[in-house]
Write a protein that holds these residues in place. Structure first.
Motif, PDB file in Angstrom:
ATOM      1  N   GLY A  42       7.357   6.278   3.539  1.00  0.00           N
ATOM      2  CA  GLY A  42       7.405   5.219   2.548  1.00  0.00           C
ATOM      3  C   GLY A  42       6.406   4.131   2.879  1.00  0.00           C
ATOM      4  O   GLY A  42       5.703   4.189   3.896  1.00  0.00           O
ATOM      5  N   VAL A  43       6.334   3.122   2.025  1.00  0.00           N
ATOM      6  CA  VAL A  43       5.467   1.970   2.298  1.00  0.00           C
ATOM      7  C   VAL A  43       6.163   1.096   3.339  1.00  0.00           C
ATOM      8  O   VAL A  43       7.269   0.609   3.109  1.00  0.00           O
ATOM      9  CB  VAL A  43       5.191   1.149   1.024  1.00  0.00           C
ATOM     10  N   GLN A  44       5.510   0.911   4.467  1.00  0.00           N
ATOM     11  CA  GLN A  44       6.013   0.026   5.521  1.00  0.00           C
ATOM     12  C   GLN A  44       5.059  -1.160   5.599  1.00  0.00           C
ATOM     13  O   GLN A  44       3.926  -1.007   6.064  1.00  0.00           O
ATOM     14  CB  GLN A  44       6.107   0.782   6.839  1.00  0.00           C
ATOM     15  N   ASP A  49       0.437   2.576   9.781  1.00  0.00           N
ATOM     16  CA  ASP A  49       1.110   3.793   9.313  1.00  0.00           C
ATOM     17  C   ASP A  49       1.635   3.617   7.892  1.00  0.00           C
ATOM     18  O   ASP A  49       1.670   4.570   7.111  1.00  0.00           O
ATOM     19  CB  ASP A  49       2.263   4.171  10.244  1.00  0.00           C
ATOM     20  N   GLY A  50       2.056   2.412   7.576  1.00  0.00           N
ATOM     21  CA  GLY A  50       2.628   2.143   6.255  1.00  0.00           C
ATOM     22  C   GLY A  50       1.649   2.261   5.120  1.00  0.00           C
ATOM     23  O   GLY A  50       2.049   2.396   3.957  1.00  0.00           O
ATOM     24  N   LEU A  51       0.352   2.223   5.423  1.00  0.00           N
ATOM     25  CA  LEU A  51      -0.658   2.391   4.370  1.00  0.00           C
ATOM     26  C   LEU A  51      -0.571   3.767   3.718  1.00  0.00           C
ATOM     27  O   LEU A  51      -0.856   3.915   2.540  1.00  0.00           O
ATOM     28  CB  LEU A  51      -2.066   2.179   4.950  1.00  0.00           C
ATOM     29  N   VAL A  52      -0.173   4.767   4.496  1.00  0.00           N
ATOM     30  CA  VAL A  52      -0.010   6.123   3.947  1.00  0.00           C
ATOM     31  C   VAL A  52       1.010   6.109   2.814  1.00  0.00           C
ATOM     32  O   VAL A  52       0.882   6.839   1.831  1.00  0.00           O
ATOM     33  CB  VAL A  52       0.422   7.103   5.064  1.00  0.00           C
ATOM     34  N   GLY A  53       2.018   5.257   2.942  1.00  0.00           N
ATOM     35  CA  GLY A  53       3.065   5.167   1.934  1.00  0.00           C
ATOM     36  C   GLY A  53       2.575   4.764   0.557  1.00  0.00           C
ATOM     37  O   GLY A  53       3.214   5.073  -0.444  1.00  0.00           O
ATOM     38  N   ILE A  54       1.436   4.073   0.487  1.00  0.00           N
ATOM     39  CA  ILE A  54       0.893   3.719  -0.830  1.00  0.00           C
ATOM     40  C   ILE A  54       0.633   4.985  -1.631  1.00  0.00           C
ATOM     41  O   ILE A  54       0.884   5.030  -2.840  1.00  0.00           O
ATOM     42  CB  ILE A  54      -0.390   2.870  -0.677  1.00  0.00           C
ATOM     43  N   ALA A  55       0.167   6.032  -0.950  1.00  0.00           N
ATOM     44  CA  ALA A  55      -0.100   7.309  -1.620  1.00  0.00           C
ATOM     45  C   ALA A  55       1.154   8.152  -1.805  1.00  0.00           C
ATOM     46  O   ALA A  55       1.287   8.869  -2.794  1.00  0.00           O
ATOM     47  CB  ALA A  55      -1.146   8.093  -0.840  1.00  0.00           C
ATOM     48  N   VAL A  98      -1.318   2.513  -7.367  1.00  0.00           N
ATOM     49  CA  VAL A  98      -2.058   1.781  -6.339  1.00  0.00           C
ATOM     50  C   VAL A  98      -1.642   0.315  -6.289  1.00  0.00           C
ATOM     51  O   VAL A  98      -1.371  -0.228  -5.208  1.00  0.00           O
ATOM     52  CB  VAL A  98      -3.582   1.920  -6.568  1.00  0.00           C
ATOM     53  N   VAL A  99      -1.580  -0.345  -7.442  1.00  0.00           N
ATOM     54  CA  VAL A  99      -1.207  -1.768  -7.467  1.00  0.00           C
ATOM     55  C   VAL A  99       0.208  -1.953  -6.940  1.00  0.00           C
ATOM     56  O   VAL A  99       0.479  -2.861  -6.138  1.00  0.00           O
ATOM     57  CB  VAL A  99      -1.354  -2.351  -8.891  1.00  0.00           C
ATOM     58  N   GLY A 100       1.129  -1.090  -7.377  1.00  0.00           N
ATOM     59  CA  GLY A 100       2.509  -1.191  -6.913  1.00  0.00           C
ATOM     60  C   GLY A 100       2.624  -1.002  -5.411  1.00  0.00           C
ATOM     61  O   GLY A 100       3.237  -1.809  -4.712  1.00  0.00           O
ATOM     62  N   GLY A 101       2.004   0.049  -4.888  1.00  0.00           N
ATOM     63  CA  GLY A 101       2.085   0.327  -3.454  1.00  0.00           C
ATOM     64  C   GLY A 101       1.403  -0.730  -2.616  1.00  0.00           C
ATOM     65  O   GLY A 101       1.938  -1.176  -1.589  1.00  0.00           O
ATOM     66  N   LEU A 102       0.234  -1.166  -3.059  1.00  0.00           N
ATOM     67  CA  LEU A 102      -0.500  -2.185  -2.309  1.00  0.00           C
ATOM     68  C   LEU A 102       0.248  -3.520  -2.317  1.00  0.00           C
ATOM     69  O   LEU A 102       0.317  -4.212  -1.297  1.00  0.00           O
ATOM     70  CB  LEU A 102      -1.899  -2.350  -2.900  1.00  0.00           C
ATOM     71  N   GLY A 103       0.843  -3.867  -3.479  1.00  0.00           N
ATOM     72  CA  GLY A 103       1.627  -5.099  -3.553  1.00  0.00           C
ATOM     73  C   GLY A 103       2.805  -5.085  -2.597  1.00  0.00           C
ATOM     74  O   GLY A 103       3.082  -6.086  -1.913  1.00  0.00           O
ATOM     75  N   VAL A 104       3.501  -3.953  -2.532  1.00  0.00           N
ATOM     76  CA  VAL A 104       4.623  -3.828  -1.597  1.00  0.00           C
ATOM     77  C   VAL A 104       4.119  -3.941  -0.161  1.00  0.00           C
ATOM     78  O   VAL A 104       4.709  -4.649   0.666  1.00  0.00           O
ATOM     79  CB  VAL A 104       5.370  -2.483  -1.807  1.00  0.00           C
ATOM     80  N   TRP A 105       3.022  -3.251   0.151  1.00  0.00           N
ATOM     81  CA  TRP A 105       2.493  -3.268   1.517  1.00  0.00           C
ATOM     82  C   TRP A 105       2.101  -4.690   1.938  1.00  0.00           C
ATOM     83  O   TRP A 105       2.329  -5.094   3.070  1.00  0.00           O
ATOM     84  CB  TRP A 105       1.289  -2.336   1.621  1.00  0.00           C
ATOM     85  N   LEU A 106       1.538  -5.450   1.000  1.00  0.00           N
ATOM     86  CA  LEU A 106       1.082  -6.803   1.331  1.00  0.00           C
ATOM     87  C   LEU A 106       2.205  -7.830   1.389  1.00  0.00           C
ATOM     88  O   LEU A 106       2.173  -8.747   2.215  1.00  0.00           O
ATOM     89  CB  LEU A 106       0.036  -7.267   0.306  1.00  0.00           C
ATOM     90  N   PHE A 107       3.211  -7.702   0.517  1.00  0.00           N
ATOM     91  CA  PHE A 107       4.138  -8.819   0.319  1.00  0.00           C
ATOM     92  C   PHE A 107       5.604  -8.552   0.670  1.00  0.00           C
ATOM     93  O   PHE A 107       6.388  -9.487   0.757  1.00  0.00           O
ATOM     94  CB  PHE A 107       4.059  -9.308  -1.133  1.00  0.00           C
ATOM     95  N   ALA A 108       5.982  -7.297   0.870  1.00  0.00           N
ATOM     96  CA  ALA A 108       7.391  -7.024   1.197  1.00  0.00           C
ATOM     97  C   ALA A 108       7.676  -7.415   2.645  1.00  0.00           C
ATOM     98  O   ALA A 108       6.768  -7.648   3.445  1.00  0.00           O
ATOM     99  CB  ALA A 108       7.720  -5.558   0.950  1.00  0.00           C
TER     100      ALA A 108
END
Length: 196
Positions: A42-44, A49-55, A98-108
């Motif tokens: 998942g997105v961490q 490692d969490g960057l893989v979760g974006i995909a 991409v926007v959803g995953g990147l937003g989670v990675w940056l701000f969650a």
């Protein structure tokens, strides 16, 4: 001479959406049968490692209850996003993804793990509602109104408050849906312009 007839967009949309849902189920069955190793993808937020979760995160779920709750919305909204244009629907899905995953990675919250097709679901809801009004096409406006009536209550999921639910995924998926509608509509209008 042999002529090939191309399937209508709605048939292609049904096949693609059905195939995507089948992949979601195969992945979850495999995950459950092998002790849930895929949950780690998942997105961490803010980890390498969490960057893989974006995909990977939109294809993974934390159990069958999670997947079951997403299956019908994915079938309905994914089909509608693709049915009026496969290329545009796939591009919109990529933007949302991409926007959803990147937003989670940056701000969650750091230390959390986010997965599930909800990023796509919330993105498709907003994309379908907004695109018809931007395009000013009656069919797409009707689809947008129907989606709003069916799913407007779900949009409250972009707000924090429900434990164990990735409101960040919902929020940034919705933002991705808006951006997709805006970007793809602008391009469609520019292509339609005729100068004399």
């Amino acid at each position: 001479m042999q002529t090939t007839t191309r399937e209508p967009a709605w048939q292609q949309a049904a096949v693609l959406t059905g195939a995507f849902v089948a992949v979601l189920w195969v992945l979850e069955i495999f995950d459950a049968a092998t002790g849930h190793p895929l949950d780690a993808y998942g997105v961490q937020p803010r980890t390498e490692d969490g960057l893989v979760g974006i995909a990977t995160a939109p294809m993974l779920h934390f159990g069958f209850d999670h997947l079951i709750s997403n299956t019908v919305p994915v079938l309905v909204l994914g089909f509608l996003a693709l049915a009026t244009g496969i290329g545009r629907g796939l591009l919109a899905t990529a933007i949302i993804w991409v926007v959803g995953g990147l937003g989670v990675w940056l701000f969650a919250q750091p230390g959390s793990n986010h997965a599930g097709a909800s990023i796509l679901i919330f993105g498709w809801i907003v994309f379908l509602i907004v695109r018809g009004f931007l395009n000013r096409r009656s069919t797409e406006i009707l689809i947008g109104v129907a989606v709003f009536l069916l799913y407007s209550g779900a949009l409250l999921g972009v707000l924090p408050g429900q434990p164990g639910v990735s409101w960040q995924g919902h929020l940034f998926g919705a933002i991705g849906g808006f951006l997709a509608a805006r970007l793809l509509t602008t391009r469609a209008r520019d292509e339609a312009r005729v100068t004399y």
